[in-house]
Design a protein around this motif. Structure first.
Motif, mmCIF file in Angstrom:
data_model
loop_
_atom_site.group_PDB
_atom_site.id
_atom_site.type_symbol
_atom_site.label_atom_id
_atom_site.label_comp_id
_atom_site.label_asym_id
_atom_site.label_seq_id
_atom_site.Cartn_x
_atom_site.Cartn_y
_atom_site.Cartn_z
ATOM 1 N N ALA A 64 0.876 -1.121 -0.020
ATOM 2 C CA ALA A 64 -0.073 0.123 -0.032
ATOM 3 C C ALA A 64 0.710 1.283 0.139
ATOM 4 O O ALA A 64 2.075 1.215 0.300
ATOM 5 C CB ALA A 64 -1.085 0.047 1.340
ATOM 6 N N TYR A 65 0.347 2.200 -0.440
ATOM 7 C CA TYR A 65 0.882 3.654 -0.420
ATOM 8 C C TYR A 65 0.350 4.335 1.315
ATOM 9 O O TYR A 65 -0.855 4.401 1.073
ATOM 10 C CB TYR A 65 0.402 4.555 -1.471
ATOM 11 C CG TYR A 65 1.131 6.074 -1.515
ATOM 12 C CD1 TYR A 65 2.015 6.496 -2.070
ATOM 13 C CD2 TYR A 65 0.669 6.841 -0.290
ATOM 14 C CE1 TYR A 65 2.717 7.645 -2.064
ATOM 15 C CE2 TYR A 65 0.888 8.219 -0.346
ATOM 16 C CZ TYR A 65 2.215 8.789 -0.976
ATOM 17 O OH TYR A 65 2.547 9.889 -0.846
ATOM 18 N N THR A 66 1.252 4.299 2.138
ATOM 19 C CA THR A 66 0.823 4.551 3.272
ATOM 20 C C THR A 66 1.298 5.770 3.998
ATOM 21 O O THR A 66 1.364 6.125 5.182
ATOM 22 C CB THR A 66 1.552 3.237 4.329
ATOM 23 O OG1 THR A 66 2.865 3.247 4.144
ATOM 24 C CG2 THR A 66 0.640 1.994 4.077
ATOM 25 N N ASN A 82 -3.211 2.458 -4.127
ATOM 26 C CA ASN A 82 -4.333 1.894 -3.435
ATOM 27 C C ASN A 82 -5.660 1.746 -3.994
ATOM 28 O O ASN A 82 -6.444 0.903 -3.465
ATOM 29 C CB ASN A 82 -4.374 3.015 -2.244
ATOM 30 C CG ASN A 82 -3.042 3.124 -1.316
ATOM 31 O OD1 ASN A 82 -2.366 2.454 -1.267
ATOM 32 N ND2 ASN A 82 -3.053 4.299 -0.571
ATOM 33 N N SER A 104 -7.071 -3.131 3.986
ATOM 34 C CA SER A 104 -7.580 -1.852 4.198
ATOM 35 C C SER A 104 -7.347 -1.342 5.671
ATOM 36 O O SER A 104 -6.673 -1.710 6.405
ATOM 37 C CB SER A 104 -8.826 -1.840 3.668
ATOM 38 O OG SER A 104 -9.168 -0.314 3.370
ATOM 39 N N TYR A 129 -5.332 9.585 1.460
ATOM 40 C CA TYR A 129 -4.850 8.159 2.028
ATOM 41 C C TYR A 129 -6.167 7.475 2.147
ATOM 42 O O TYR A 129 -6.112 6.348 1.590
ATOM 43 C CB TYR A 129 -4.208 8.111 3.144
ATOM 44 C CG TYR A 129 -3.734 6.640 3.491
ATOM 45 C CD1 TYR A 129 -3.317 5.894 3.168
ATOM 46 C CD2 TYR A 129 -4.335 6.522 4.876
ATOM 47 C CE1 TYR A 129 -2.885 4.586 3.759
ATOM 48 C CE2 TYR A 129 -4.320 5.283 5.289
ATOM 49 C CZ TYR A 129 -3.551 4.326 4.668
ATOM 50 O OH TYR A 129 -3.577 2.990 5.169
ATOM 51 N N SER A 132 -8.241 7.035 -1.055
ATOM 52 C CA SER A 132 -7.473 6.233 -2.332
ATOM 53 C C SER A 132 -7.966 4.648 -1.598
ATOM 54 O O SER A 132 -8.225 3.824 -2.443
ATOM 55 C CB SER A 132 -6.025 6.378 -2.306
ATOM 56 O OG SER A 132 -5.166 6.195 -0.930
ATOM 57 N N LYS A 133 -7.772 4.551 -0.194
ATOM 58 C CA LYS A 133 -7.890 3.017 -0.006
ATOM 59 C C LYS A 133 -9.638 2.730 0.048
ATOM 60 O O LYS A 133 -9.558 1.605 -0.184
ATOM 61 C CB LYS A 133 -7.393 3.003 1.785
ATOM 62 C CG LYS A 133 -5.786 3.238 1.828
ATOM 63 C CD LYS A 133 -5.279 1.888 1.410
ATOM 64 C CE LYS A 133 -5.629 0.526 2.200
ATOM 65 N NZ LYS A 133 -4.701 -0.505 1.436
#
Length: 322
Positions: A64-66, A82, A104, A129, A132-133
């Motif tokens: 994931a992009y976190t 994401n 998620s 964020y 996108s999730k």
């Protein structure tokens, strides 16, 4: 069986590698671990090509992009990793009859609810964020709706406050505890710390049967967090005391950690004040599978957040990794 694990260099990806090794599943299945160097998840063609090459029966998307604050500027990248990437994985799963495990976050909720969130509660993310999730969740659901007769299945596991082999809140607190004699930590945001190894183990217990083959389960959203709840301040205090109990020499004591409201620690991206999630869906499934059948896995599922945090801190102290 072919298993493809995205995100091998992250906390959850590393945990999956350890669990697969401990259970010797590499002797039964072909397991492919993929990191950013092997597949750029912002590149749709790269994902599609990898799926076609490896032909996985089980896809575990632990990537994931976190970067929550940075996402406010890197909007396209956050959505590519994401939202678009999971949708591509889901489309492959539907077409090939594969199983998809996707992870998620509590950030899909706005945190205004005063009680724990249920799987059926509406998504209403605050920042990029979370948005996108949430889009990633919707993309997976939409892909499966395209073919209601598919043999494929999916689980979107929402979790919160993950810690494991990598950078995280607990390690930051323990590092600061060596350097400072006072600290301020937010005390009015609520959630549940989740151990990456615990999450990986529970995930496999959910989707693999006693012969380590895929089991059938109802596709959908599941909340996967340990029992209980806490705040960032209470977690920091607990971690510092656990480190002291394990023999760590710290400048900071738990009573020197000041409790502050989130308003005193502004950040670029908004955070949900309430990240508590009810686990009714996964509780029901784990009860059906394991209660009275596998005591170890049932007890692990019933663990509160404190025990794995204490074990984690003790391990960091003993191996001087904090």
């Amino acid at each position: 069986m072919n298993i493809l694990v995205f995100g091998k260099d992250g906390q959850l990806g590393k945990a999956f590698q350890c669990v697969f090794t401990d259970q010797k599943l590499g002797e039964l299945h072909r397991i492919h671990y993929v990191g950013r160097a092997q597949c750029d998840l912002s590149n749709a063609d790269a994902i599609t090509n990898l799926l076609q090459e490896t032909k996985p029966n089980l896809i575990i998307n632990a990537a994931a992009y976190t970067a929550v604050d940075q996402a406010e500027q890197e909007i396209d990248l956050a959505y590519a990793v994401n939202a678009i990437a999971p949708a591509i994985m889901a489309q492959y799963a539907v077409k090939e009859g594969a199983t998809l495990l996707h992870y998620s976050t509590d950030y899909v909720f706005d945190g205004t609810k005063t009680t724990p969130y249920h799987e059926s509660d509406a998504r209403n993310p605050l920042g990029i964020y979370g948005k996108s999730k949430a889009a990633g969740e919707a993309g997976i659901e939409d892909a499966f709706k395209q073919d209601p007769h598919t043999k494929a299945q999916f689980a979107i596991l929402r979790t919160s406050w993950v810690y494991g082999d990598g950078g995280n809140f607990i390690r930051t607190i323990l590092r600061l505890a060596k350097e400072r004699e006072s600290l301020k930590v937010i005390a009015n945001q609520y959630g549940v710390p989740t151990s990456a190894p615990w999450l990986a183990s529970i995930s496999l217990a959910m989707v693999l049967d006693e012969n380590h083959q895929l089991r059938s389960f109802p596709s959908g959203l599941y909340h996967a967090i340990p029992q209980g709840e806490t705040t960032w301040h209470a977690l920091a205090s607990f971690a510092v005391q656990a480190a002291i109990d394990a023999g760590a020499v710290l400048k900071l004591r738990p009573d020197q950690i000041a409790a502050i409201p989130a308003s005193e620690y502004p950040l670029p991206a908004p955070r949900p004040m309430n990240s508590r999630m009810a686990r009714s869906a996964l509780d029901a499934l784990m009860n059906q599978i394991y209660k009275g059948a596998d005591v170890t896995k049932w007890q692990q599922w019933q663990q509160s957040w404190q025990e794995p945090v204490a074990d984690y801190v003790q391990d960091l102290v003993l191996h001087k990794r904090s």
